[in-house]
Write an enzyme that holds these catalytic residues in place. Structure first.
Site, PDB file in Angstrom:
ATOM      1  N   TRP A  81      16.622 -27.712  28.060  1.00 39.52           N
ATOM      2  CA  TRP A  81      15.697 -28.747  27.320  1.00 39.52           C
ATOM      3  C   TRP A  81      15.135 -29.768  28.329  1.00 39.52           C
ATOM      4  O   TRP A  81      15.886 -30.065  29.300  1.00 39.52           O
ATOM      5  CB  TRP A  81      16.541 -29.644  26.344  1.00 39.52           C
ATOM      6  CG  TRP A  81      16.185 -30.844  26.108  1.00 39.52           C
ATOM      7  CD1 TRP A  81      16.600 -31.886  26.392  1.00 39.52           C
ATOM      8  CD2 TRP A  81      15.115 -31.108  25.363  1.00 39.52           C
ATOM      9  NE1 TRP A  81      15.862 -33.053  25.621  1.00 39.52           N
ATOM     10  CE2 TRP A  81      14.853 -32.501  25.009  1.00 39.52           C
ATOM     11  CE3 TRP A  81      13.925 -30.278  24.717  1.00 39.52           C
ATOM     12  CZ2 TRP A  81      13.682 -33.407  24.361  1.00 39.52           C
ATOM     13  CZ3 TRP A  81      12.821 -30.894  24.138  1.00 39.52           C
ATOM     14  CH2 TRP A  81      12.941 -32.466  24.143  1.00 39.52           C
TER      15      TRP A  81
ATOM     16  N   TYR B 248      11.242 -26.428  22.734  1.00 36.57           N
ATOM     17  CA  TYR B 248      11.402 -26.762  24.090  1.00 36.57           C
ATOM     18  C   TYR B 248       9.986 -26.634  24.890  1.00 36.57           C
ATOM     19  O   TYR B 248       9.538 -25.640  25.197  1.00 36.57           O
ATOM     20  CB  TYR B 248      12.441 -26.182  24.934  1.00 36.57           C
ATOM     21  CG  TYR B 248      13.813 -26.634  24.502  1.00 36.57           C
ATOM     22  CD1 TYR B 248      14.077 -27.161  23.423  1.00 36.57           C
ATOM     23  CD2 TYR B 248      14.886 -26.034  25.045  1.00 36.57           C
ATOM     24  CE1 TYR B 248      15.517 -27.423  22.816  1.00 36.57           C
ATOM     25  CE2 TYR B 248      16.290 -25.987  24.688  1.00 36.57           C
ATOM     26  CZ  TYR B 248      16.688 -26.828  23.422  1.00 36.57           C
ATOM     27  OH  TYR B 248      17.747 -26.858  22.832  1.00 36.57           O
TER      28      TYR B 248
ATOM     29  N   HIS C 271      17.861 -23.264  14.929  1.00 37.78           N
ATOM     30  CA  HIS C 271      17.960 -24.305  15.670  1.00 37.78           C
ATOM     31  C   HIS C 271      18.771 -25.609  15.044  1.00 37.78           C
ATOM     32  O   HIS C 271      19.724 -26.126  15.527  1.00 37.78           O
ATOM     33  CB  HIS C 271      16.756 -24.995  16.187  1.00 37.78           C
ATOM     34  CG  HIS C 271      16.912 -25.729  17.515  1.00 37.78           C
ATOM     35  ND1 HIS C 271      15.822 -25.841  18.338  1.00 37.78           N
ATOM     36  CD2 HIS C 271      17.798 -26.582  17.975  1.00 37.78           C
ATOM     37  CE1 HIS C 271      15.987 -26.503  19.416  1.00 37.78           C
ATOM     38  NE2 HIS C 271      17.320 -26.927  19.088  1.00 37.78           N
TER      39      HIS C 271
ATOM     40  N   SER D 294      22.680 -23.058  15.088  1.00 33.49           N
ATOM     41  CA  SER D 294      23.245 -24.584  15.723  1.00 33.49           C
ATOM     42  C   SER D 294      23.144 -25.595  14.790  1.00 33.49           C
ATOM     43  O   SER D 294      22.283 -25.673  14.156  1.00 33.49           O
ATOM     44  CB  SER D 294      22.209 -24.382  16.846  1.00 33.49           C
ATOM     45  OG  SER D 294      22.199 -25.628  17.544  1.00 33.49           O
TER      46      SER D 294
ATOM     47  N   SER E 193      24.742 -30.436  25.465  1.00 38.61           N
ATOM     48  CA  SER E 193      24.823 -31.700  25.958  1.00 38.61           C
ATOM     49  C   SER E 193      26.336 -31.993  26.616  1.00 38.61           C
ATOM     50  O   SER E 193      27.279 -33.022  26.386  1.00 38.61           O
ATOM     51  CB  SER E 193      24.685 -32.802  25.057  1.00 38.61           C
ATOM     52  OG  SER E 193      23.302 -32.576  24.570  1.00 38.61           O
TER      53      SER E 193
ATOM     54  N   ILE F 119      23.055 -28.108  39.970  1.00 40.50           N
ATOM     55  CA  ILE F 119      23.004 -26.779  39.344  1.00 40.50           C
ATOM     56  C   ILE F 119      24.236 -25.960  40.021  1.00 40.50           C
ATOM     57  O   ILE F 119      24.791 -25.119  39.370  1.00 40.50           O
ATOM     58  CB  ILE F 119      21.677 -25.919  39.814  1.00 40.50           C
ATOM     59  CG1 ILE F 119      20.272 -27.035  39.108  1.00 40.50           C
ATOM     60  CG2 ILE F 119      21.602 -24.673  39.545  1.00 40.50           C
ATOM     61  CD1 ILE F 119      19.128 -26.371  39.292  1.00 40.50           C
TER      62      ILE F 119
HETATM   63  N1  LIG Z   1      21.097 -26.782  20.212  1.00 45.03           N
HETATM   64  C1  LIG Z   1      20.717 -28.014  20.052  1.00 45.03           C
HETATM   65  O1  LIG Z   1      20.010 -28.848  19.066  1.00 45.03           O
HETATM   66  C2  LIG Z   1      20.624 -28.792  21.353  1.00 45.03           C
HETATM   67  C3  LIG Z   1      20.458 -29.924  21.499  1.00 45.03           C
HETATM   68  C4  LIG Z   1      20.479 -30.387  22.883  1.00 45.03           C
HETATM   69  C5  LIG Z   1      20.552 -29.541  24.011  1.00 45.03           C
HETATM   70  N2  LIG Z   1      20.852 -28.070  23.929  1.00 45.03           N
HETATM   71  C6  LIG Z   1      20.761 -27.355  24.976  1.00 45.03           C
HETATM   72  O2  LIG Z   1      21.817 -27.805  25.655  1.00 45.03           O
HETATM   73  C7  LIG Z   1      21.372 -27.967  27.022  1.00 45.03           C
HETATM   74  C8  LIG Z   1      22.335 -28.936  27.843  1.00 45.03           C
HETATM   75  O3  LIG Z   1      22.199 -30.225  26.941  1.00 45.03           O
HETATM   76  P1  LIG Z   1      21.324 -31.490  27.534  1.00 45.03           P
HETATM   77  O4  LIG Z   1      20.309 -30.981  28.291  1.00 45.03           O
HETATM   78  O5  LIG Z   1      20.972 -32.314  26.370  1.00 45.03           O
HETATM   79  O6  LIG Z   1      22.340 -32.463  28.213  1.00 45.03           O
HETATM   80  P2  LIG Z   1      23.579 -32.186  29.599  1.00 45.03           P
HETATM   81  O7  LIG Z   1      23.502 -30.888  30.014  1.00 45.03           O
HETATM   82  O8  LIG Z   1      24.618 -32.759  28.917  1.00 45.03           O
HETATM   83  O9  LIG Z   1      22.832 -33.146  30.467  1.00 45.03           O
HETATM   84  C9  LIG Z   1      21.683 -33.023  31.378  1.00 45.03           C
HETATM   85  C10 LIG Z   1      21.480 -34.126  32.372  1.00 45.03           C
HETATM   86  O10 LIG Z   1      22.687 -34.129  32.954  1.00 45.03           O
HETATM   87  C11 LIG Z   1      22.328 -34.305  34.446  1.00 45.03           C
HETATM   88  N3  LIG Z   1      23.354 -33.446  35.205  1.00 45.03           N
HETATM   89  C12 LIG Z   1      23.645 -32.204  34.893  1.00 45.03           C
HETATM   90  N4  LIG Z   1      24.719 -31.857  35.696  1.00 45.03           N
HETATM   91  C13 LIG Z   1      25.129 -33.053  36.364  1.00 45.03           C
HETATM   92  C14 LIG Z   1      26.089 -33.064  37.509  1.00 45.03           C
HETATM   93  N5  LIG Z   1      26.619 -31.990  38.122  1.00 45.03           N
HETATM   94  N6  LIG Z   1      26.125 -34.256  37.883  1.00 45.03           N
HETATM   95  C15 LIG Z   1      25.527 -35.450  37.631  1.00 45.03           C
HETATM   96  N7  LIG Z   1      24.475 -35.318  36.626  1.00 45.03           N
HETATM   97  C16 LIG Z   1      24.284 -34.115  36.091  1.00 45.03           C
HETATM   98  C17 LIG Z   1      20.900 -33.832  34.604  1.00 45.03           C
HETATM   99  O11 LIG Z   1      20.319 -34.529  35.682  1.00 45.03           O
HETATM  100  P3  LIG Z   1      20.029 -34.045  37.039  1.00 45.03           P
HETATM  101  O12 LIG Z   1      18.758 -33.211  36.853  1.00 45.03           O
HETATM  102  O13 LIG Z   1      19.720 -35.311  37.763  1.00 45.03           O
HETATM  103  O14 LIG Z   1      21.185 -33.219  37.615  1.00 45.03           O
HETATM  104  C18 LIG Z   1      20.557 -33.732  33.307  1.00 45.03           C
HETATM  105  O15 LIG Z   1      19.831 -35.122  33.242  1.00 45.03           O
HETATM  106  C19 LIG Z   1      20.039 -28.278  26.796  1.00 45.03           C
HETATM  107  O16 LIG Z   1      19.175 -28.381  27.906  1.00 45.03           O
HETATM  108  C20 LIG Z   1      19.444 -27.331  25.885  1.00 45.03           C
HETATM  109  O17 LIG Z   1      19.179 -25.832  26.357  1.00 45.03           O
HETATM  110  C21 LIG Z   1      20.678 -27.826  22.437  1.00 45.03           C
END
Ligand SMILES: NC(=O)c1ccc[n+]([C@@H]2O[C@H](COP(=O)([O-])OP(=O)(O)OC[C@H]3O[C@@H](n4cnc5c(N)ncnc54)[C@H](OP(=O)(O)O)[C@@H]3O)[C@@H](O)[C@H]2O)c1
Length: 272
Positions: free
Chosen positions: A19, A56, A117, A147, A199, A249
């Site tokens: 995302w 996305y 989703h 989901s 998240s 990453i």
């Molecule tokens: N099924 C659903 O409804 C749904 C909803 C939401 C998300 N998702 C999926 O879940 C994935 C993950 O959730 P998300 O993207 O919402 O949130 P997340 O992975 O909790 O957070 C992503 C954010 O955290 C930062 N981050 C990541 N690792 C870090 C670290 N080690 N140290 C500091 N900052 C860090 C990243 O910034 P940097 O780029 O600066 O590292 C990015 O801005 C999504 O990408 C998507 O594929 C699914």
């Protein structure tokens, strides 16, 4: 990497979320180079599960995953791809069309895991699963999941799916225990269903208190790594953090190898 095995399928404990790869709700080509760099970096580090959705970047995230895999000559069988059909496409023909569109954008002939989703009040799950089951029978999708489904909808999906529901992908982090409280985590653990935690680091806004900080220091890890290690130490839980930052990453991927003591896991569970 550590793996979780359900129904004979092994999936990495930590995969890569997409995302904001390639845009938000719409595609933003200006983000292509930073998005592709993140995908290349994830593949180089060893991520083998990529989570995406037709929603996305309006499909552009899927296109960029396909492109990154081509550019790195990654063999199809070496990656596990999850994508999702949007709630507005849950009628029979729409599900089939959405899947074809995702396959074309990903440049693949099958999807490993295809999820609904989000639930929708007006949805007819029986009709959606008729299409989803056909996709599995036709070999376009290997496994099905859901989901943001509560227990009742998850159980309904199990009864409609001709193959085991592999996952319920839901918000879950050290700070968000809603799917523990509603019983879905325990149900998944008892019924061989993966709970895919999304998240997992609170979209980059993880609250770091003294306990989390001190556990991190004891392990020579960052609080973000501890938050991920806490999740993946739990049976049947996998996760998919997203990052555009090369160092994050790598750190996220390596957090699967941080071994928390049961005392640490317990005190982290009681933080919020
Ligand atoms: N099924 C659903 O409804 C749904 C909803 C939401 C998300 N998702 C999926 O879940 C994935 C993950 O959730 P998300 O993207 O919402 O949130 P997340 O992975 O909790 O957070 C992503 C954010 O955290 C930062 N981050 C990541 N690792 C870090 C670290 N080690 N140290 C500091 N900052 C860090 C990243 O910034 P940097 O780029 O600066 O590292 C990015 O801005 C999504 O990408 C998507 O594929 C699914």
């Amino acid at each position: 990497m550590k793996y979780e095995t359900v129904h004979g399928i092994s999936i990495p404990k930590i995969g890569f979320g997409t995302w904001t790869i390639g845009g938000g709700s719409n595609a933003n080509p200006k983000l292509d180079s930073v998005s592709l760099a993140a995908l290349h970096s994830a593949l180089e580090v060893g991520y083998a599960h990529f989570d995406t959705a037709e929603a996305y970047a309006a499909g552009h995230a899927e296109e960029l995953i396909g492109r990154a895999l081509r550019e790195t000559n990654t063999k199809r069988e070496n990656v596990f791809i999850t994508t999702k059909v949007s709630p507005e496409h849950l009628q029979y023909e729409q599900v089939l069309r959405s899947c074809e569109n995702s396959l074309r954008r990903l440049n693949m002939d099958y999807i490993d895991l295809y999820l609904i989703h989000w639930p929708r009040i007006s949805m007819k799950l029986e009709e959606s699963f008729r299409a989803l089951n056909k996709l599995v029978r036709d070999g376009k999708v290997k496994h099905l999941g859901v989901s943001n489904f509560n227990m009742k909808l998850l159980q309904q999906s199990q009864s409609l799916s001709e193959t085991p529901i592999l996952t319920d992908q839901v918000p879950y982090s050290i700070q968000d225990l809603s799917y523990v409280r509603n019983g879905v985590l325990e149900y998944c653990q008892q019924n061989d269903i993966l709970l895919t935690a999304y998240s997992p680091v609170e979209k980059g806004r993880l609250k770091v208190n003294q306990t989390l900080q001190s556990v991190a220091e004891d392990h020579g890890a960052t609080p973000y790594q501890i938050a991920l290690a806490w999740l993946v130490a739990q049976p049947r839980v996998i996760t998919i953090p997203m990052s555009l930052n090369t160092q994050h990453i790598r750190e996220n991927f390596e957090s699967a190898h941080v071994e928390l003591t049961s005392h640490e896991s317990k005190s982290l569970s009681e933080l919020w």
